[in-house]
Design a protein around this motif. Sequence first.
Motif, PDB file in Angstrom:
ATOM      1  N   ARG A 194      56.058 116.530  30.990  1.00  0.00           N
ATOM      2  CA  ARG A 194      56.660 115.768  32.071  1.00  0.00           C
ATOM      3  C   ARG A 194      55.976 114.415  32.158  1.00  0.00           C
ATOM      4  O   ARG A 194      54.747 114.339  32.158  1.00  0.00           O
ATOM      5  CB  ARG A 194      56.469 116.528  33.391  1.00  0.00           C
ATOM      6  N   GLU A 195      56.763 113.362  32.231  1.00  0.00           N
ATOM      7  CA  GLU A 195      56.206 112.024  32.386  1.00  0.00           C
ATOM      8  C   GLU A 195      55.754 111.815  33.827  1.00  0.00           C
ATOM      9  O   GLU A 195      56.476 112.154  34.781  1.00  0.00           O
ATOM     10  CB  GLU A 195      57.257 110.988  32.022  1.00  0.00           C
ATOM     11  N   VAL A 196      54.555 111.256  33.981  1.00  0.00           N
ATOM     12  CA  VAL A 196      53.985 110.999  35.305  1.00  0.00           C
ATOM     13  C   VAL A 196      53.256 109.660  35.281  1.00  0.00           C
ATOM     14  O   VAL A 196      53.205 108.990  34.256  1.00  0.00           O
ATOM     15  CB  VAL A 196      52.992 112.115  35.722  1.00  0.00           C
ATOM     16  N   MET A 197      52.654 109.314  36.411  1.00  0.00           N
ATOM     17  CA  MET A 197      51.760 108.159  36.481  1.00  0.00           C
ATOM     18  C   MET A 197      50.416 108.611  37.011  1.00  0.00           C
ATOM     19  O   MET A 197      50.348 109.403  37.956  1.00  0.00           O
ATOM     20  CB  MET A 197      52.328 107.071  37.400  1.00  0.00           C
ATOM     21  N   PHE A 198      49.354 108.092  36.388  1.00  0.00           N
ATOM     22  CA  PHE A 198      47.997 108.333  36.856  1.00  0.00           C
ATOM     23  C   PHE A 198      47.514 107.087  37.583  1.00  0.00           C
ATOM     24  O   PHE A 198      47.604 105.977  37.056  1.00  0.00           O
ATOM     25  CB  PHE A 198      47.070 108.644  35.683  1.00  0.00           C
ATOM     26  N   VAL A 199      46.996 107.277  38.791  1.00  0.00           N
ATOM     27  CA  VAL A 199      46.446 106.187  39.595  1.00  0.00           C
ATOM     28  C   VAL A 199      44.944 106.416  39.724  1.00  0.00           C
ATOM     29  O   VAL A 199      44.518 107.418  40.300  1.00  0.00           O
ATOM     30  CB  VAL A 199      47.091 106.142  40.994  1.00  0.00           C
ATOM     31  N   GLY A 200      44.145 105.504  39.180  1.00  0.00           N
ATOM     32  CA  GLY A 200      42.702 105.663  39.230  1.00  0.00           C
ATOM     33  C   GLY A 200      42.133 105.145  40.542  1.00  0.00           C
ATOM     34  O   GLY A 200      42.224 103.950  40.839  1.00  0.00           O
ATOM     35  N   ASN A 201      41.575 106.062  41.340  1.00  0.00           N
ATOM     36  CA  ASN A 201      40.951 105.692  42.610  1.00  0.00           C
ATOM     37  C   ASN A 201      39.479 105.381  42.334  1.00  0.00           C
ATOM     38  O   ASN A 201      38.629 106.271  42.287  1.00  0.00           O
ATOM     39  CB  ASN A 201      41.100 106.817  43.620  1.00  0.00           C
ATOM     40  N   ASN A 202      39.188 104.097  42.152  1.00  0.00           N
ATOM     41  CA  ASN A 202      37.914 103.650  41.611  1.00  0.00           C
ATOM     42  C   ASN A 202      36.713 104.121  42.429  1.00  0.00           C
ATOM     43  O   ASN A 202      35.717 104.583  41.879  1.00  0.00           O
ATOM     44  CB  ASN A 202      37.934 102.119  41.535  1.00  0.00           C
ATOM     45  N   TRP A 203      36.780 103.986  43.746  1.00  0.00           N
ATOM     46  CA  TRP A 203      35.627 104.329  44.578  1.00  0.00           C
ATOM     47  C   TRP A 203      35.571 105.822  44.904  1.00  0.00           C
ATOM     48  O   TRP A 203      34.509 106.339  45.245  1.00  0.00           O
ATOM     49  CB  TRP A 203      35.649 103.511  45.877  1.00  0.00           C
ATOM     50  N   ASP A 204      36.699 106.495  44.792  1.00  0.00           N
ATOM     51  CA  ASP A 204      36.770 107.941  45.057  1.00  0.00           C
ATOM     52  C   ASP A 204      36.224 108.789  43.913  1.00  0.00           C
ATOM     53  O   ASP A 204      35.685 109.868  44.131  1.00  0.00           O
ATOM     54  CB  ASP A 204      38.228 108.354  45.255  1.00  0.00           C
ATOM     55  N   GLY A 205      36.470 108.323  42.687  1.00  0.00           N
ATOM     56  CA  GLY A 205      36.180 109.156  41.527  1.00  0.00           C
ATOM     57  C   GLY A 205      37.273 110.162  41.266  1.00  0.00           C
ATOM     58  O   GLY A 205      37.042 111.214  40.664  1.00  0.00           O
TER      59      GLY A 205
ATOM     60  N   GLN B  73      43.035 101.173  41.444  1.00  0.00           N
ATOM     61  CA  GLN B  73      43.088 100.003  40.564  1.00  0.00           C
ATOM     62  C   GLN B  73      44.059 100.250  39.420  1.00  0.00           C
ATOM     63  O   GLN B  73      45.252 100.025  39.543  1.00  0.00           O
ATOM     64  CB  GLN B  73      41.684  99.637  40.067  1.00  0.00           C
ATOM     65  N   ARG B  74      43.590 100.784  38.299  1.00  0.00           N
ATOM     66  CA  ARG B  74      44.460 100.945  37.152  1.00  0.00           C
ATOM     67  C   ARG B  74      45.534 102.001  37.399  1.00  0.00           C
ATOM     68  O   ARG B  74      45.267 103.064  37.968  1.00  0.00           O
ATOM     69  CB  ARG B  74      43.642 101.334  35.918  1.00  0.00           C
ATOM     70  N   VAL B  75      46.753 101.740  36.951  1.00  0.00           N
ATOM     71  CA  VAL B  75      47.873 102.687  37.007  1.00  0.00           C
ATOM     72  C   VAL B  75      48.455 102.774  35.604  1.00  0.00           C
ATOM     73  O   VAL B  75      48.799 101.756  35.008  1.00  0.00           O
ATOM     74  CB  VAL B  75      48.959 102.227  38.003  1.00  0.00           C
ATOM     75  N   ARG B  76      48.556 103.992  35.076  1.00  0.00           N
ATOM     76  CA  ARG B  76      49.041 104.176  33.700  1.00  0.00           C
ATOM     77  C   ARG B  76      50.061 105.312  33.629  1.00  0.00           C
ATOM     78  O   ARG B  76      49.913 106.337  34.294  1.00  0.00           O
ATOM     79  CB  ARG B  76      47.882 104.526  32.764  1.00  0.00           C
ATOM     80  N   LEU B  77      51.078 105.126  32.795  1.00  0.00           N
ATOM     81  CA  LEU B  77      51.990 106.218  32.486  1.00  0.00           C
ATOM     82  C   LEU B  77      51.272 107.256  31.636  1.00  0.00           C
ATOM     83  O   LEU B  77      50.422 106.914  30.807  1.00  0.00           O
ATOM     84  CB  LEU B  77      53.215 105.707  31.722  1.00  0.00           C
ATOM     85  N   GLY B  78      51.627 108.509  31.841  1.00  0.00           N
ATOM     86  CA  GLY B  78      51.045 109.586  31.044  1.00  0.00           C
ATOM     87  C   GLY B  78      51.970 110.779  31.029  1.00  0.00           C
ATOM     88  O   GLY B  78      53.118 110.714  31.499  1.00  0.00           O
ATOM     89  N   HIS B  79      51.475 111.886  30.505  1.00  0.00           N
ATOM     90  CA  HIS B  79      52.265 113.120  30.417  1.00  0.00           C
ATOM     91  C   HIS B  79      51.400 114.323  30.765  1.00  0.00           C
ATOM     92  O   HIS B  79      50.211 114.352  30.426  1.00  0.00           O
ATOM     93  CB  HIS B  79      52.864 113.290  29.014  1.00  0.00           C
ATOM     94  N   VAL B  80      52.014 115.260  31.443  1.00  0.00           N
ATOM     95  CA  VAL B  80      51.371 116.527  31.779  1.00  0.00           C
ATOM     96  C   VAL B  80      52.315 117.649  31.391  1.00  0.00           C
ATOM     97  O   VAL B  80      53.519 117.415  31.217  1.00  0.00           O
ATOM     98  CB  VAL B  80      51.025 116.612  33.280  1.00  0.00           C
ATOM     99  N   PRO B  81      51.828 118.894  31.245  1.00  0.00           N
ATOM    100  CA  PRO B  81      52.725 119.999  30.930  1.00  0.00           C
ATOM    101  C   PRO B  81      53.792 120.172  32.012  1.00  0.00           C
ATOM    102  O   PRO B  81      53.544 119.983  33.194  1.00  0.00           O
ATOM    103  CB  PRO B  81      51.775 121.207  30.888  1.00  0.00           C
ATOM    104  N   GLU B  82      54.964 120.538  31.591  1.00  0.00           N
ATOM    105  CA  GLU B  82      56.065 120.797  32.529  1.00  0.00           C
ATOM    106  C   GLU B  82      55.635 121.884  33.504  1.00  0.00           C
ATOM    107  O   GLU B  82      55.092 122.908  33.124  1.00  0.00           O
ATOM    108  CB  GLU B  82      57.319 121.248  31.760  1.00  0.00           C
ATOM    109  N   GLY B  83      55.851 121.634  34.802  1.00  0.00           N
ATOM    110  CA  GLY B  83      55.470 122.596  35.815  1.00  0.00           C
ATOM    111  C   GLY B  83      54.036 122.470  36.291  1.00  0.00           C
ATOM    112  O   GLY B  83      53.614 123.204  37.201  1.00  0.00           O
ATOM    113  N   TRP B  84      53.275 121.548  35.725  1.00  0.00           N
ATOM    114  CA  TRP B  84      51.872 121.359  36.109  1.00  0.00           C
ATOM    115  C   TRP B  84      51.773 120.862  37.544  1.00  0.00           C
ATOM    116  O   TRP B  84      52.499 119.969  37.966  1.00  0.00           O
ATOM    117  CB  TRP B  84      51.235 120.352  35.157  1.00  0.00           C
ATOM    118  N   THR B  85      50.841 121.437  38.310  1.00  0.00           N
ATOM    119  CA  THR B  85      50.644 121.030  39.708  1.00  0.00           C
ATOM    120  C   THR B  85      49.189 120.702  40.013  1.00  0.00           C
ATOM    121  O   THR B  85      48.804 120.603  41.185  1.00  0.00           O
ATOM    122  CB  THR B  85      51.126 122.129  40.672  1.00  0.00           C
ATOM    123  N   GLY B  86      48.379 120.545  38.980  1.00  0.00           N
ATOM    124  CA  GLY B  86      46.990 120.170  39.184  1.00  0.00           C
ATOM    125  C   GLY B  86      46.036 121.159  38.539  1.00  0.00           C
ATOM    126  O   GLY B  86      46.419 122.290  38.214  1.00  0.00           O
TER     127      GLY B  86
END
Length: 416
Positions: A38-49, A400-413
């Motif tokens: 599944r195509e998703v977006m990853f958002v890097g929360n710089n100060w959160d980790g 800060q950084r936002v990137r397109l990525g992929h995770v397994p279908e049905g993945w919830t974390g």
Amino acid sequence: MRNSRRKRSYLSRLACLTASVALLAAGAAVPATGAALREVMFVGNNWDGTADVIQSRGSFARIARVNIIPDKDQRLAEIYLNPIKLAFFLGIRNGPGEGHDQFVDDMYTTPDGSSVVASRPSFADVVSIDLTTGRINWRFPVSGFRSDHMAVSPDGRRVAVSASTSNTVHVLDIVTGQQVGSFATGDKPHENVFTDGGRYIWNMSIGEVNTDLDDPGWDFTKGDRHITIVDATTFRQVKVIDMRQRLNAFGRSDLSNAVRPVAFTPDESKLYFQVSFFNGFAEYDVATDKITRIKELPKNPATSDDRKTFVNDSRHHGMSMNPAGTKLCVAGTMDDYATVVDRASLQPGPLVPAVKPYWATVSGDGSACIISEAGADQVTAIDFATGQKLVSVPVGDHPQRVRLGHVPEGWTGPAA
């Protein structure tokens, strides 16, 4: 009947090709065929980790959150036992971190969608996090004391990461974490881009951005800033581009030559780039090796012109281009807006209010620009066609950084 089948087959292949081109334009590797991803977006929360995973189109709703620093206690113990590492760690906190530790900068997923690979500036490393377990697969300490921006090759197999204090770019196997090569850069390497189908790597060095010597008269203290282009197989230098001479030739000796975020046209014939302290961008023709246009964008009357108040010397920081190459999206970081610019006329559209927008990328379907609002802890989607805001989605601390990525279908974390 046979012609009908041939037509359907052709249209199917064309649709796949179009989708692949859109993904590459947005900076995402096309996944291996046959994988249920599944195509998703990853958002890097710089100060959160952490990294928030959101839908890549539509509502952009949050799917899950990934802890990028599961080894935080171990890393901190190592740092506090090493006076030199501790000095740099605190320097990052009080410099580019604006009083915070920088735990997540850039991130990309592996081709099979099983892991996310992230650079962690304060820990001076790159790690691979298993998206099922949340555990670390591998860790690569960069040379020096800080890791920064990354880029993924078009086949998704390699990541290039800037080691900003050692003036080096490391290129790693994204699955194993093993270094496959490295090359020297100018001072403080920053942005990386693979071009020509992965044949070359472009690195932009930005020089020293953490001092108050920001007056143009002190520009010489900022160090050696240039673009380094290398062969992505041999890692040998192909060309060095110092924008100082090009800017001078265009009559803009007043502008910094520290190249910040960039955006190539789909055919890679032109490069659009931001520079330190400037509320706008330049257009560079690759074939003629000349700057062809410079566009100054509106200033926010509430924004101070005191350069020392600009975050890490960047007045505007974040650019992306729609897959058709007709629109640019610009994050006006210190001016608190983002805008979609027509590439032919360079005229901006509506100024969309945003709090410290720090990055811009493209949605999975190519219809929207996604900006990270570092000062509001949210990401915002802006329609490329109209320039109007579509939706804002809350995320973690200081995205800060936002990137397109992929995770397994049905993945919830991750389970952990």
